[in-house]
Design a protein around this motif. Structure first.
Motif, PDB file in Angstrom:
ATOM      1  N   UNK A 102       0.828  -1.207   0.000  1.00  0.00           N
ATOM      2  CA  UNK A 102       0.000   0.000   0.000  1.00  0.00           C
ATOM      3  C   UNK A 102       0.863   1.258   0.000  1.00  0.00           C
ATOM      4  N   UNK A 103       2.113   1.107   0.414  1.00  0.00           N
ATOM      5  CA  UNK A 103       3.093   2.189   0.321  1.00  0.00           C
ATOM      6  C   UNK A 103       4.287   1.643  -0.442  1.00  0.00           C
ATOM      7  N   UNK A 104       5.205   2.495  -0.903  1.00  0.00           N
ATOM      8  CA  UNK A 104       6.332   1.989  -1.689  1.00  0.00           C
ATOM      9  C   UNK A 104       7.126   0.897  -0.962  1.00  0.00           C
ATOM     10  N   UNK A 105       7.471  -0.156  -1.693  1.00  0.00           N
ATOM     11  CA  UNK A 105       8.331  -1.211  -1.171  1.00  0.00           C
ATOM     12  C   UNK A 105       9.772  -0.752  -1.331  1.00  0.00           C
ATOM     13  N   UNK A 106      10.485  -0.648  -0.214  1.00  0.00           N
ATOM     14  CA  UNK A 106      11.861  -0.157  -0.273  1.00  0.00           C
ATOM     15  C   UNK A 106      12.838  -1.311  -0.462  1.00  0.00           C
ATOM     16  N   UNK A 107      13.823  -1.079  -1.301  1.00  0.00           N
ATOM     17  CA  UNK A 107      14.849  -2.072  -1.588  1.00  0.00           C
ATOM     18  C   UNK A 107      16.205  -1.378  -1.555  1.00  0.00           C
ATOM     19  N   UNK A 108      17.124  -1.946  -0.783  1.00  0.00           N
ATOM     20  CA  UNK A 108      18.469  -1.392  -0.708  1.00  0.00           C
ATOM     21  C   UNK A 108      19.465  -2.511  -0.477  1.00  0.00           C
ATOM     22  N   UNK A 109      20.735  -2.194  -0.627  1.00  0.00           N
ATOM     23  CA  UNK A 109      21.788  -3.189  -0.441  1.00  0.00           C
ATOM     24  C   UNK A 109      21.884  -3.575   1.033  1.00  0.00           C
ATOM     25  N   UNK A 110      22.366  -4.798   1.291  1.00  0.00           N
ATOM     26  CA  UNK A 110      22.609  -5.229   2.655  1.00  0.00           C
ATOM     27  C   UNK A 110      23.666  -4.323   3.287  1.00  0.00           C
ATOM     28  N   UNK A 111      23.594  -4.181   4.610  1.00  0.00           N
ATOM     29  CA  UNK A 111      24.442  -3.235   5.325  1.00  0.00           C
ATOM     30  C   UNK A 111      25.738  -3.888   5.833  1.00  0.00           C
ATOM     31  N   UNK A 112      26.730  -3.020   6.103  1.00  0.00           N
ATOM     32  CA  UNK A 112      27.948  -3.484   6.760  1.00  0.00           C
ATOM     33  C   UNK A 112      29.070  -3.897   5.831  1.00  0.00           C
ATOM     34  N   UNK A 113      28.798  -4.004   4.524  1.00  0.00           N
ATOM     35  CA  UNK A 113      29.810  -4.345   3.534  1.00  0.00           C
ATOM     36  C   UNK A 113      29.949  -3.191   2.549  1.00  0.00           C
ATOM     37  N   UNK A 114      31.141  -2.978   1.985  1.00  0.00           N
ATOM     38  CA  UNK A 114      31.350  -1.838   1.087  1.00  0.00           C
ATOM     39  C   UNK A 114      30.393  -1.870  -0.107  1.00  0.00           C
ATOM     40  N   UNK A 115      29.719  -0.753  -0.340  1.00  0.00           N
ATOM     41  CA  UNK A 115      28.780  -0.651  -1.457  1.00  0.00           C
ATOM     42  C   UNK A 115      29.540  -0.421  -2.756  1.00  0.00           C
ATOM     43  N   UNK A 116      29.251  -1.250  -3.766  1.00  0.00           N
ATOM     44  CA  UNK A 116      29.916  -1.110  -5.052  1.00  0.00           C
ATOM     45  C   UNK A 116      29.024  -0.395  -6.066  1.00  0.00           C
ATOM     46  N   UNK A 117      27.783  -0.835  -6.162  1.00  0.00           N
ATOM     47  CA  UNK A 117      26.845  -0.193  -7.097  1.00  0.00           C
ATOM     48  C   UNK A 117      25.435  -0.666  -6.791  1.00  0.00           C
ATOM     49  N   UNK A 118      24.511   0.255  -6.677  1.00  0.00           N
ATOM     50  CA  UNK A 118      23.098  -0.056  -6.450  1.00  0.00           C
ATOM     51  C   UNK A 118      22.915  -1.080  -5.331  1.00  0.00           C
ATOM     52  N   UNK A 119      22.530  -2.318  -5.679  1.00  0.00           N
ATOM     53  CA  UNK A 119      22.250  -3.350  -4.684  1.00  0.00           C
ATOM     54  C   UNK A 119      23.403  -4.335  -4.531  1.00  0.00           C
ATOM     55  N   UNK A 120      24.549  -4.000  -5.079  1.00  0.00           N
ATOM     56  CA  UNK A 120      25.709  -4.892  -5.073  1.00  0.00           C
ATOM     57  C   UNK A 120      26.744  -4.391  -4.069  1.00  0.00           C
ATOM     58  N   UNK A 121      27.173  -5.283  -3.178  1.00  0.00           N
ATOM     59  CA  UNK A 121      28.217  -4.961  -2.207  1.00  0.00           C
ATOM     60  C   UNK A 121      29.436  -5.838  -2.452  1.00  0.00           C
ATOM     61  N   UNK A 122      30.575  -5.407  -1.894  1.00  0.00           N
ATOM     62  CA  UNK A 122      31.804  -6.194  -1.961  1.00  0.00           C
ATOM     63  C   UNK A 122      31.722  -7.282  -0.901  1.00  0.00           C
ATOM     64  N   UNK A 123      31.661  -8.535  -1.313  1.00  0.00           N
ATOM     65  CA  UNK A 123      31.500  -9.657  -0.394  1.00  0.00           C
ATOM     66  C   UNK A 123      32.828 -10.172   0.163  1.00  0.00           C
ATOM     67  N   UNK A 124      33.948  -9.619  -0.257  1.00  0.00           N
ATOM     68  CA  UNK A 124      35.242 -10.160   0.157  1.00  0.00           C
ATOM     69  C   UNK A 124      35.434 -10.156   1.674  1.00  0.00           C
ATOM     70  N   UNK A 125      35.104  -9.076   2.413  1.00  0.00           N
ATOM     71  CA  UNK A 125      35.265  -9.156   3.874  1.00  0.00           C
ATOM     72  C   UNK A 125      34.455 -10.295   4.495  1.00  0.00           C
ATOM     73  N   UNK A 126      33.278 -10.534   3.966  1.00  0.00           N
ATOM     74  CA  UNK A 126      32.433 -11.629   4.446  1.00  0.00           C
ATOM     75  C   UNK A 126      33.109 -12.978   4.209  1.00  0.00           C
ATOM     76  N   UNK A 127      33.613 -13.193   3.000  1.00  0.00           N
ATOM     77  CA  UNK A 127      34.237 -14.477   2.686  1.00  0.00           C
ATOM     78  C   UNK A 127      35.604 -14.621   3.348  1.00  0.00           C
TER      79      UNK A 127
END
Length: 252
Positions: A102-127
Motif C-alpha cells: 500500500x506504500x512503496x516497497x523499499x529495496x536497498x543493499x545489505x548493510x555493513x559491507x562496502x557498497x559497489x553499485x546499487x544493490x551490489x556490495x563487496x563480499x570479500x570481507x564476508x568471505x
C-alpha cells in the motif's frame, strides 16, 4: 473428445490480478553519484510475483542501469540477498503478497559491507571471515581405506548449520557487524559450528581458539537479528551460544 465433454478452463481467482506497485530503490552509480539516492519505479505485478521478478521487469523495461546480483532464482545460491522493507531477505523468495504494497516497497543493499553499485556490495570481507574459521573437514590420520561412518545422532548434532548458503543475510543484519568490520559475524561462526561438532573432525580446538579472539563469538549480543534474517531457517543465535559453551567447557 467431443466439445460437450471437454472441460472449460477454470477461471482465475478474482484475487489474482495484476496491480501497480511502487518500488523505492536505493541507487548508487559510483561514476556519477557522490552518495546513494532513492529512485521510484511503478511495476504491474501479481501477488504471487517475487521481488526478483519486479527487479527484472524494472531492469528490462524501465532502467537498464539498475544493478543487482542474482543466479539460481530459487533460494539456493543466496546471491540476491538485499534489504526489503528494512529486513534482510532473498529477493527470489519474497512474494509481493507478503509485503505491504500500500506504500512503496523499499529495496536497498545489505548493510555493513562496502557498497559497489546499487544493490551490489563487496563480499570479500564476508568471505575472508568465512575462510578464517577453516570451513572444511580436518579428519584424523591418513586417507582411510573405507568410508568414515557417522551415526544419525552424531549427524543430527550439526545438521542445522549445514543448511547455510552463504547469502550473508545473517551477518549483515547484525548491529555489531555494522559497527565493527573486524567481527567474524554470524555466518562464519555458523560455518565453524558445522565442523566443530562433526564427530569426524579433529580441528575443533583450533577453530574454537580462532573464535575465542576478541572479534569472535564474544562480540555477539544475542539480538536474534541473525536468526530472523536467515532464509534457510537456521537457528543462528543458538549455534553461536553452543560455540560459546564449547569454549567455556571445552567439550564438544
Amino acid at each position: 473428445m467431443t466439445a460437450e465433454l471437454a472441460e472449460a478452463p477454470a477461471p482465475a481467482p478474482e484475487s489474482i490480478v495484476a496491480t501497480d506497485v511502487t518500488f523505492k530503490i536505493r541507487r548508487y552509480i559510483p561514476e556519477i553519484d557522490d552518495e546513494p539516492h532513492w529512485e521510484e519505479y511503478v511495476v504491474s505485478t501479481y501477488p504471487t510475483d517475487r521481488v526478483l521478478d519486479a527487479l527484472a521487469q524494472i531492469k528490462g523495461e524501465q532502467d537498464g542501469t539498475l544493478t543487482y546480483r542474482r543466479s539460481c532464482g530459487h533460494g539456493i545460491c543466496g546471491s540476491d540477498a538485499m534489504r526489503i522493507n528494512g529486513r534482510n531477505r532473498l529477493a527470489c523468495k519474497t512474494l509481493i503478497k507478503d509485503l505491504d504494497s500500500s506504500s512503496p516497497i523499499t529495496i536497498e543493499a545489505i548493510k555493513g559491507l562496502p557498497l559497489e553499485k546499487d544493490l551490489v556490495v563487496d563480499m570479500e570481507p564476508f568471505f575472508a571471515a568465512y575462510r578464517d574459521v577453516m570451513p572444511f573437514l580436518v579428519p584424523e590420520g591418513h586417507e582411510p581405506t573405507r568410508e568414515r561412518l557417522q551415526s544419525a545422532e552424531d549427524r543430527a548434532r550439526f545438521d542445522d548449520t549445514t543448511k547455510c548458503i552463504l547469502c550473508a543475510a545473517c551477518t549483515t543484519s547484525c548491529p555489531v557487524f555494522w559497527t565493527d568490520g573486524q567481527y567474524f559475524g554470524p555466518a562464519a561462526i555458523v560455518a565453524a559450528h558445522r565442523f566443530i561438532f562433526d564427530s569426524r573432525d579433529s580441528a575443533a580446538e583450533q577453530r574454537l581458539e580462532i573464535l575465542n579472539d576478541k572479534e569472535g563469538v564474544w562480540r555477539c549480543r544475542t539480538t536474534f537479528n541473525c536468526t530472523e534474517a536467515c532464509p534457510r531457517g537456521i537457528e543462528v543465535t543458538k549455534a553461536i551460544q553452543e560455540v560459546k559453551r564449547a569454549l567455556i567447557f571445552r567439550r564438544v
